[in-house]
Design a protein around this motif. Structure first.
Motif, short mmCIF file in Angstrom:
data_model
loop_
_atom_site.label_atom_id
_atom_site.label_comp_id
_atom_site.label_asym_id
_atom_site.label_seq_id
_atom_site.Cartn_x
_atom_site.Cartn_y
_atom_site.Cartn_z
N CYS A 183 0.86 -1.20 0.00
CA CYS A 183 0.00 0.00 0.00
C CYS A 183 0.89 1.25 0.00
O CYS A 183 1.65 1.47 0.94
CB CYS A 183 -0.93 -0.01 1.21
SG CYS A 183 -1.86 1.53 1.31
N PRO A 184 0.80 2.08 -1.04
CA PRO A 184 1.74 3.19 -1.17
C PRO A 184 1.61 4.26 -0.10
O PRO A 184 2.54 5.01 0.18
CB PRO A 184 1.42 3.77 -2.55
CG PRO A 184 0.07 3.30 -2.88
CD PRO A 184 -0.15 2.00 -2.16
N THR A 185 0.42 4.34 0.52
CA THR A 185 0.18 5.41 1.49
C THR A 185 0.07 4.90 2.93
O THR A 185 -0.36 5.64 3.82
CB THR A 185 -1.14 6.13 1.13
OG1 THR A 185 -2.15 5.13 1.01
CG2 THR A 185 -1.05 6.90 -0.16
N ALA A 207 -2.07 2.90 4.20
CA ALA A 207 -3.46 3.04 4.66
C ALA A 207 -3.95 1.82 5.44
O ALA A 207 -4.95 1.91 6.16
CB ALA A 207 -4.37 3.29 3.46
N ILE A 208 -3.25 0.68 5.30
CA ILE A 208 -3.66 -0.51 6.07
C ILE A 208 -2.90 -0.45 7.39
O ILE A 208 -1.73 -0.84 7.48
CB ILE A 208 -3.37 -1.82 5.30
CG1 ILE A 208 -3.93 -1.74 3.86
CG2 ILE A 208 -3.95 -3.03 6.05
CD1 ILE A 208 -3.57 -2.91 2.96
N ILE A 262 -8.54 -0.21 7.63
CA ILE A 262 -8.13 0.79 6.64
C ILE A 262 -8.37 2.18 7.23
O ILE A 262 -9.46 2.46 7.75
CB ILE A 262 -8.99 0.67 5.34
CG1 ILE A 262 -8.91 -0.74 4.75
CG2 ILE A 262 -8.60 1.74 4.31
CD1 ILE A 262 -7.59 -1.18 4.21
N CYS A 307 -6.31 6.36 2.23
CA CYS A 307 -6.55 5.39 1.15
C CYS A 307 -6.82 6.08 -0.20
O CYS A 307 -7.67 6.97 -0.31
CB CYS A 307 -7.73 4.51 1.54
SG CYS A 307 -8.17 3.28 0.32
N LEU A 308 -6.10 5.66 -1.23
CA LEU A 308 -6.27 6.24 -2.58
C LEU A 308 -7.68 6.04 -3.09
O LEU A 308 -8.22 6.88 -3.82
CB LEU A 308 -5.29 5.59 -3.56
CG LEU A 308 -3.80 5.89 -3.36
CD1 LEU A 308 -2.98 5.11 -4.37
CD2 LEU A 308 -3.54 7.39 -3.51
N SER A 309 -8.27 4.92 -2.71
CA SER A 309 -9.63 4.65 -3.16
C SER A 309 -10.58 5.72 -2.60
O SER A 309 -11.43 6.26 -3.32
CB SER A 309 -10.05 3.25 -2.70
OG SER A 309 -11.36 2.99 -3.08
N CYS A 345 -8.44 2.14 -6.51
CA CYS A 345 -7.08 1.59 -6.37
C CYS A 345 -7.22 0.08 -6.14
O CYS A 345 -8.06 -0.35 -5.35
CB CYS A 345 -6.37 2.24 -5.19
SG CYS A 345 -4.83 1.43 -4.70
N ILE A 400 -4.24 -1.90 -5.72
CA ILE A 400 -2.90 -2.41 -5.38
C ILE A 400 -2.97 -3.54 -4.34
O ILE A 400 -2.33 -4.58 -4.50
CB ILE A 400 -1.98 -1.27 -4.87
CG1 ILE A 400 -1.76 -0.26 -6.00
CG2 ILE A 400 -0.64 -1.81 -4.36
CD1 ILE A 400 -0.99 1.00 -5.59
N CYS A 401 -3.78 -3.32 -3.27
CA CYS A 401 -3.79 -4.35 -2.21
C CYS A 401 -4.50 -5.63 -2.66
O CYS A 401 -4.48 -6.63 -1.94
CB CYS A 401 -4.37 -3.79 -0.91
SG CYS A 401 -6.01 -3.07 -1.06
#
Ligand code: B12
Ligand code: SF4
Ligand code: SF4
Length: 323
Positions: free
Chosen positions: A203-205, A207-208, A214, A219-221, A248, A250-251
């Motif tokens: 997760c790039p940010t 957020a998890i 989350i 979260c990008l979403s 997003c 990614i995860c």
């Protein structure tokens, strides 16, 4: 109703669900979600829902589904794949020309296309038991859909907070029918994440923030779908958008259970519109309201509105340019 009669009806529902393209149909007893709703309350108290104030309402209904449907006895959970097996045009993304649309939003809005299928299942119950009461939900009410899916045995809640099936991965939508009919419940299945932490690491940010928790503020979403269009995406988020213009994945992409497992759907409604899995920044910058309304009619992207799409595109573009 006798156990035998409810078994026959359940088998009939399962058969028709498969015919209609659902992956699974499983059933949980409509008991209270005490621990789950307490966890959600903690999540809300800590502000992890960001600006989604609608999540604060109707907590009593989330805990006790009997407040949604009086005398509810069963919660029937179905899942439907949106995984088409199609991939993104990598070069266009790497060159910063286009942004990726998350897979669930390539085609038509799932609320619109799955509700008639769900209603068809519901009508089988009403036909056999005219006195029964049944309500259908697909992200359309205060229902903890993931928690019901876990209770029913559709899958377990992964560390990325999504429901994962050992047979199908996680690229599916959840649908729920609450019923006053007492069915024999299915059994929950064990958590199979084990020691894996791939989603947390990817997760790039960040957020998890804990297993299955989350923080929407990161979260990008959330930022690319839910955040109101007049709010700018903060720099610490926009510089980590990794090419996503709407949603997003990614995860889910990194999850081993999605590597070979996702069931490919040939349901035309979920195929990419105009064959496109990305949106070009040039096209978004020039897009008029008329073009937006036409292109995204009955698509999940319509909800974002044109200013929101332009905001996302600008944020992604500026992050690309500053690299
Ligand atoms: C709000 C919402 C969001 C928000 C918040 C995300 C979230 N995880 O809640 C945002 C906008 C970020 C979002 C994003 C996405 N979403 Co969404 N979303 C919802 C929605 C409407 C409600 C979810 C909810 O109630 N969240 C509240 C939180 C608190 O619940 P939770 O995540 O399960 O959290 C539990 C844990 O955090 C735990 N917890 C919290 N604190 C603590 C502390 C301790 C100690 C413990 C033990 C536990 C614990 O308690 C919570 C409740 O039990 C549902 C539909 C529905 N009605 O259920 C769809 C839904 C979950 N989303 C869905 C999808 C597809 C997505 C995206 C993949 C879309 C995308 N590609 O961008 C992303 C995935 C992001 C992610 N990793 O979660 C699908 C998931 C299908 C599946 N396979 O599971 C759903 C079910 C919609 C549907 N009907 O299909 N979503
Ligand atoms: S959807 Fe993207 S930003 Fe949100 S938790 Fe998953 S990887 Fe992180
Ligand atoms: S990536 Fe690993 S930890 Fe995350 S949901 Fe998938 S199996 Fe679980």
């Amino acid at each position: 109703m006798s156990l035998e009669t409810s078994k026959i009806l359940k088998n009939k529902l399962k058969f028709h669900a498969t015919e209609l393209g659902f992956l699974d149909l499983k059933i949980a007893q409509a008991t209270e979600l005490i621990a789950e709703s307490a966890n959600m309350q903690k999540w809300l108290d800590e502000g992890k829902h960001a600006d989604m104030q609608w999540l604060e309402r109707n907590q009593d209904k989330r805990r006790n589904i009997g407040f949604v449907l009086e005398n509810a006895k069963s919660v029937i959970v179905l899942n439907h794949s949106y995984f088409t097996g199609i991939d993104y045009p990598q070069s266009e993304i790497e060159e910063g020309k286009a942004g990726k649309i998350s897979r669930y939003a390539w085609g038509d809005d799932y609320h619109d296309v799955l509700m008639p299928k769900l209603k068809a299942i519901e009508s089988l119950i009403s036909q056999d038991f005219p006195d029964s009461k049944n309500l259908c939900y697909i992200d359309t009410g205060p229902i903890l859909e993931k928690q019901w899916a876990v209770r029913a045995g559709i899958g377990w809640q992964g560390k990325n907070s999504l429901v994962l099936s050992p047979d199908y991965g996680s690229y599916f939508f959840l649908c729920v029918i609450i019923s006053t009919i007492e069915f024999e419940p299915d059994t929950a299945i064990a958590d199979k994440c084990g020691t894996c932490v791939k989603c947390i690491k990817a997760c790039p940010t960040d957020a998890i923030i804990a297993n299955a928790v989350i923080d929407s503020r990161k979260c990008l979403s959330y930022w690319t779908i839910e955040a109101k269009h007049h709010i700018d995406i903060p720099a610490e988020i926009s510089e980590k958008m990794e090419g996503w213009i709407f949603g997003c994945d990614i995860c889910q992409e990194v999850c081993p259970w999605n590597k070979n497992k996702p069931k490919i759907t040939d349901f035309a409604s979920f195929l990419p519109r105009e064959g496109s899995t990305v949106l070009h920044h040039d096209a978004v910058a020039q897009m008029t309201q008329v073009q937006f309304s036409e292109r995204f009619r009955k698509s999940p992207i319509k909800r974002l509105k044109l200013p929101g799409l332009k905001r996302n595109s600008k944020a992604l573009n500026s992050a690309n340019n500053s690299k």
